[in-house]
Design an enzyme around this catalytic site. Structure first.
Site, PDB file in Angstrom:
ATOM      1  N   LYS A   1       0.846  -1.201   0.000  1.00 17.30           N
ATOM      2  CA  LYS A   1       0.000   0.000   0.000  1.00 17.30           C
ATOM      3  C   LYS A   1       0.880   1.248   0.000  1.00 17.30           C
ATOM      4  CE  LYS A   1      -4.339   1.118   2.353  1.00 17.30           C
ATOM      5  NZ  LYS A   1      -5.089   0.904   3.588  1.00 17.30           N
TER       6      LYS A   1
HETATM    7  O1  G3P Z   1      -7.929   1.985   5.640  1.00 19.98           O
HETATM    8  C1  G3P Z   1      -8.315   3.209   5.138  1.00 19.98           C
HETATM    9  C2  G3P Z   1      -9.728   3.634   5.435  1.00 19.98           C
HETATM   10  O2  G3P Z   1     -10.622   2.600   5.221  1.00 19.98           O
HETATM   11  C3  G3P Z   1      -9.886   4.373   6.707  1.00 19.98           C
HETATM   12  O3  G3P Z   1     -11.214   4.590   7.097  1.00 19.98           O
HETATM   13  O4  G3P Z   1     -12.911   5.392   8.709  1.00 19.98           O
HETATM   14  O5  G3P Z   1     -10.478   5.885   9.124  1.00 19.98           O
HETATM   15  O6  G3P Z   1     -11.728   7.037   7.303  1.00 19.98           O
HETATM   16  P1  G3P Z   1     -11.594   5.790   8.106  1.00 19.98           P
END
Ligand code: G3P
Length: 216
Positions: A83
């Protein structure tokens, strides 16, 4: 749509994997930090639980260092997807790693233009963040729709991984938009099961069955 779990927590991953519907796992530096275990060790354990794409993110921000970190991560297990953040150096690293046959997931994507760059660089996955756009008053799901359309127009092989999904509605809308993958926190995966009519219906079935066949 493939379903990934967006967590580095082994208990959550084990619980999700037990359903037999989890196709992979995404992690990020924040999720790894939450578990307090070095990334190499933690993703190795995750690979032992789920036989699918496991995203492991680099923390370097300079292309050369990103490439060598990516190469190291890729060596941990055949299912590792490297990633990379969608910055200029991340795109350089993506192009280089893709040429080496290493699968990449380009993350922190917030615009269709960025997604176009990732596809051109040979990314295996692009991660547009829906919830974080909603957080600032945008309609995050429009980004998924737009990227799916662009990739389809030019038959790009890069798969759209809808990320930052915060609710069952997000999951359904991402599927409707044509996202190839949705990555979900365990809490959201669990919520997908819920419907009051399922509970009510089951209660009635069992009640009727017991009334007819159980000893009075
Ligand atoms: O892994 C990246 C993403 O899915 C993060 O989600 O909820 O922290 O914006 P969030």
């Amino acid at each position: 749509m493939r379903i990934f779990l967006d967590t580095a927590n082994l208990d959550e991953i084990r619980k999700g994997a037990a359903y037999g519907i989890v196709d992979g796992v995404t992690t990020n530096p924040s999720l790894i930090a939450k578990e307090g275990v070095p990334i190499e060790e933690q993703v190795k354990r995750i690979c032992e639980i789920v036989d699918g794409d496991i995203s492991a993110e680099v923390v370097a921000i300079e292309a050369k260092a990103m490439i060598s970190e990516g190469l190291k991560l890729a060596k941990i297990h055949k299912n590792i997807v490297v990633k990379l953040p969608l910055i200029r150096d991340g795109i350089i690293a993506c192009s280089a790693l893709s040429k080496e046959g290493i699968r990449t997931n380009v993350t922190l994507c917030f615009s269709p233009a960025q997604a176009l760059l990732a596809a051109k660089a040979g990314a295996y996955l692009i991660s547009p963040f829906v919830g974080r756009l909603d957080d600032i008053g945008d309609v995050g799901m429009d980004l998924i729709t737009s990227i799916c359309k662009i990739y389809k127009n030019y038959s790009f092989k890069t798969q759209v991984l809808a990320a930052s999904l915060r609710s069952p509605l997000h999951v359904v809308q991402a599927a409707e938009a044509g996202a190839h993958v949705g990555t979900l926190p365990y809490k959201v995966l669990d919520m997908l099961f819920n419907h009051p009519l399922t509970d009510k219906g089951l209660e009635q079935f069992l009640k009727d069955h017991a009334k007819a066949f159980e000893a009075k």
